[in-house]
Design an enzyme around this catalytic site. Structure first.
Site, mmCIF file in Angstrom:
data_model
loop_
_atom_site.group_PDB
_atom_site.id
_atom_site.type_symbol
_atom_site.label_atom_id
_atom_site.label_comp_id
_atom_site.label_asym_id
_atom_site.label_seq_id
_atom_site.Cartn_x
_atom_site.Cartn_y
_atom_site.Cartn_z
ATOM 1 N N HIS A 122 66.955 23.255 116.165
ATOM 2 C CA HIS A 122 68.083 23.798 115.403
ATOM 3 C C HIS A 122 67.671 24.109 113.967
ATOM 4 C CE1 HIS A 122 71.933 22.530 117.715
ATOM 5 N NE2 HIS A 122 70.931 22.326 118.527
ATOM 6 N N LYS B 295 72.879 29.295 123.297
ATOM 7 C CA LYS B 295 73.828 28.223 123.594
ATOM 8 C C LYS B 295 75.069 28.864 124.199
ATOM 9 C CE LYS B 295 73.745 24.688 123.210
ATOM 10 N NZ LYS B 295 73.531 23.577 124.146
ATOM 11 N N LYS C 233 66.645 31.221 123.223
ATOM 12 C CA LYS C 233 67.652 30.456 123.980
ATOM 13 C C LYS C 233 69.036 30.753 123.415
ATOM 14 C CE LYS C 233 69.443 25.739 124.319
ATOM 15 N NZ LYS C 233 69.154 24.330 124.589
ATOM 16 N N ARG D 243 80.249 12.928 114.866
ATOM 17 C CA ARG D 243 80.420 14.313 115.275
ATOM 18 C C ARG D 243 81.633 14.448 116.183
ATOM 19 N NH1 ARG D 243 75.843 18.104 118.279
ATOM 20 N NH2 ARG D 243 77.262 19.845 118.683
ATOM 21 N N HIS E 181 80.892 23.241 115.420
ATOM 22 C CA HIS E 181 80.213 22.362 114.450
ATOM 23 C C HIS E 181 81.053 22.246 113.171
ATOM 24 C CE1 HIS E 181 75.753 22.484 115.846
ATOM 25 N NE2 HIS E 181 76.565 22.555 116.897
ATOM 26 N N PRO F 261 74.759 26.633 129.340
ATOM 27 C CA PRO F 261 76.225 26.469 129.284
ATOM 28 C C PRO F 261 76.687 25.010 129.151
ATOM 29 C CG PRO F 261 75.515 27.715 131.247
ATOM 30 C CD PRO F 261 74.313 27.036 130.678
ATOM 31 N N ASN F 262 75.750 24.090 128.932
ATOM 32 C CA ASN F 262 76.110 22.677 128.736
ATOM 33 C C ASN F 262 77.038 22.149 129.824
ATOM 34 O OD1 ASN F 262 75.677 22.788 125.221
ATOM 35 N ND2 ASN F 262 74.686 21.324 126.576
ATOM 36 N N HIS G 205 64.467 19.061 123.716
ATOM 37 C CA HIS G 205 65.839 19.335 123.313
ATOM 38 C C HIS G 205 65.979 19.084 121.817
ATOM 39 C CE1 HIS G 205 69.669 17.283 122.275
ATOM 40 N NE2 HIS G 205 70.204 18.304 122.902
HETATM 41 O O1 GKR Z 1 74.469 21.465 118.588
HETATM 42 O O2 GKR Z 1 76.056 22.536 119.571
HETATM 43 C C1 GKR Z 1 75.001 21.934 119.591
HETATM 44 C C2 GKR Z 1 74.272 21.788 120.905
HETATM 45 O O3 GKR Z 1 75.140 22.088 121.948
HETATM 46 C C3 GKR Z 1 73.710 20.398 121.055
HETATM 47 O O4 GKR Z 1 74.671 19.426 120.743
HETATM 48 C C4 GKR Z 1 73.166 20.137 122.417
HETATM 49 O O5 GKR Z 1 72.921 18.767 122.548
HETATM 50 O O6 GKR Z 1 71.381 21.649 121.812
HETATM 51 C C5 GKR Z 1 71.863 20.787 122.719
HETATM 52 C C6 GKR Z 1 71.630 21.196 124.149
HETATM 53 O O7 GKR Z 1 70.624 21.817 124.425
HETATM 54 O O8 GKR Z 1 72.434 20.860 125.027
HETATM 55 MG MG MG Z 2 70.937 21.748 126.571
#
Ligand code: GKR
Ligand code: MG
Length: 431
Positions: free
Chosen positions: A358, A201, A199, A411, A28, A231-232, A329
């Site tokens: 967030h 990230k 949770k 971003r 970020h 883990p996106n 989300h």
């Molecule tokens: O803000 O770094 C972040 C998150 O990874 C966000 O961009 C995601 O969209 O929170 C989100 C998610 O649950 O994937």
């Molecule tokens: Mg997510």
């Protein structure tokens, strides 16, 4: 009798302090961008909304100005049709590979719809939740949202810290780059906000470290705490099966371990645990294939990119029909978004999982009265008309100046990450 009619629209990009949080796409920036939209009616009523900031979405919003002038705020179907006719439809694939959604039109729908609902609520003296079918609960529960992070407070301090900070404000600026750091972060956040679900990230470090972090959280909080890891989508199918099997007895759900509906369905068949997504099923266009394949159990909706609050209610009906759970989300955000999320969360038939937010990572606010309070991890549904929150115009001005000063336009977590790790590149699948 028609009206009230839209007479003016103000689009204000703002930059809000955000600490150096890590995710699969990088880091970020010191500021997260948001855009505040205000519609004014011919009789002087103001309706507000907040969406993720991005200069190209702001430009598109600017283009919608002429289409919106003179429209009746109650005619949301017509407003949507006019916007679609002008901008054309958007493909689900335009979402992009990053953890966050990059589409324009869905964000425009959301910005306009929420501001109109705020006005309708004021005209009818009803809170937005009543316009969504009525309140099913008085308080909406949220989860602690943990991030690996570098040391730093963000904003002007960037990677620096404020030695005078105490409590969560101090913990928020501490580094958390291993299981011990994340457990400390979790304890501080839960102590401050009272969250009862957690949770993490993920998608930042090689999976072994992240799985060890989940076990460290399990040990620290005990077996009763609902845990999730996200883990996106950067894990390989084999990785997700291997580590999913190891963790499944301690997880409430596994969020987006792998990329795409097919891969999600493949891994899901191998594990005995619910799967959640905000990456593979993100629009109505994705639903038929999701049902056919069985790619997830829980859709993490987000009114900012599902096209607004009423669309999210439609999604909730679809989820009920097809046996999907619905939760929420989040991205970095302020109180206007939080208020909208709370109205939606209060209107849903059931909230089986605490919602993502967030908000604890933010310190700025743009609403009168300052930061919204959490009690035992939950936010009370605002009772005033509309969203029940008002724009603090002085704060808006300060945050807009911050936007102009910081020079960010969209971003880009990869560029930020390169400040720490030169040459770092985002990979859609990493491990
Ligand atoms: O803000 O770094 C972040 C998150 O990874 C966000 O961009 C995601 O969209 O929170 C989100 C998610 O649950 O994937
Ligand atoms: Mg997510």
């Amino acid at each position: 009798m028609p009206g009230p009619l839209i007479k003016d629209m103000f689009i204000t990009p703002i930059a809000i302090t955000d600490p150096p949080l890590l995710n699969a796409a990088g880091l970020h920036a010191p500021y997260a961008l948001r855009t505040i939209v205000e519609l004014i009616t011919d009789d002087g009523i103001s309706g507000i909304s907040e969406i993720p900031g991005n200069s190209s979405i702001d430009e598109a919003l600017e283009l919608s100005r002429d289409l919106l002038m003179g429209k009746d705020v109650f005619q949301l179907n017509e407003i949507r049709q006019v916007l679609t006719q002008y901008f054309g439809t958007e493909k689900a694939s335009q979402r992009g590979d990053a953890p966050w959604d990059q589409r324009k039109l869905v964000h425009i729908f959301s910005a306009v719809e929420v501001a109109c609902l705020d006005i309708i609520g004021k005209v009818t003296s009803r809170p937005v939740v009543d316009l969504l079918g009525g309140k099913m609960r008085d308080r909406v529960p949220f989860a602690a949202y943990l991030f690996y992070k570098y040391e730093g407070a963000g904003g002007e301090l960037a990677f620096g810290t404020d030695p005078a900070a105490t409590g969560w404000a101090a913990a928020r600026q501490a580094a958390a780059l291993d299981p011990v750091g994340i457990v400390a972060q979790a304890k501080a956040m839960c102590q401050e906000y009272g969250f009862q679900s957690v949770k993490l990230k993920g998608g930042v470090f090689e999976p072994r470290t992240e799985v060890d972090t989940m076990f460290a959280l399990h040990d620290a909080f005990g077996p009763g705490i609902p845990l999730r890891v996200d883990p996106n989508a950067v894990w390989e199918v084999e990785t997700a099966i291997k580590y999913g099997r190891e963790m499944q007895h301690i997880l409430e759900y596994l969020e987006d371990p792998v990329r795409g509906q097919e891969n999600m369905a493949k891994v899901r068949k191998e594990l005995n645990i619910p799967f959640a997504t905000n990456m593979c099923t993100t629009s109505f266009e994705d639903i038929p294939r999701s049902i056919q394949l069985g790619s997830e159990d829980i859709i993490l909706s987000d009114h900012h990119f599902w096209g607004g609050l009423r669309s999210s209610i439609t999604l909730s009906g679809i989820c009920e029909t097809f046996g999907r759970g619905l939760s929420m989300h989040s991205n970095s955000h302020l109180g206007i978004s939080l208020a909208a999320m709370v109205h939606l969360g209060a209107a849903l038939p059931a909230v089986p999982y605490a919602l993502d937010t967030h908000y604890p990572w933010q310190s700025d606010e743009v609403i009168v009265g300052g930061r919204i309070k959490f009690e035992e991890g939950a936010v009370s549904v605002p009772t005033g008309p509309g969203l029940g929150v008002e724009l603090d115009r002085e704060a808006l001005e300060v945050l807009h100046r911050q936007y102009l000063k910081c020079g960010l336009k969209k971003r880009d977590d990869e560029i930020e990450m390169q400040k720490k790790v030169p040459g770092w590149k985002f990979k859609a699948v990493r491990w």
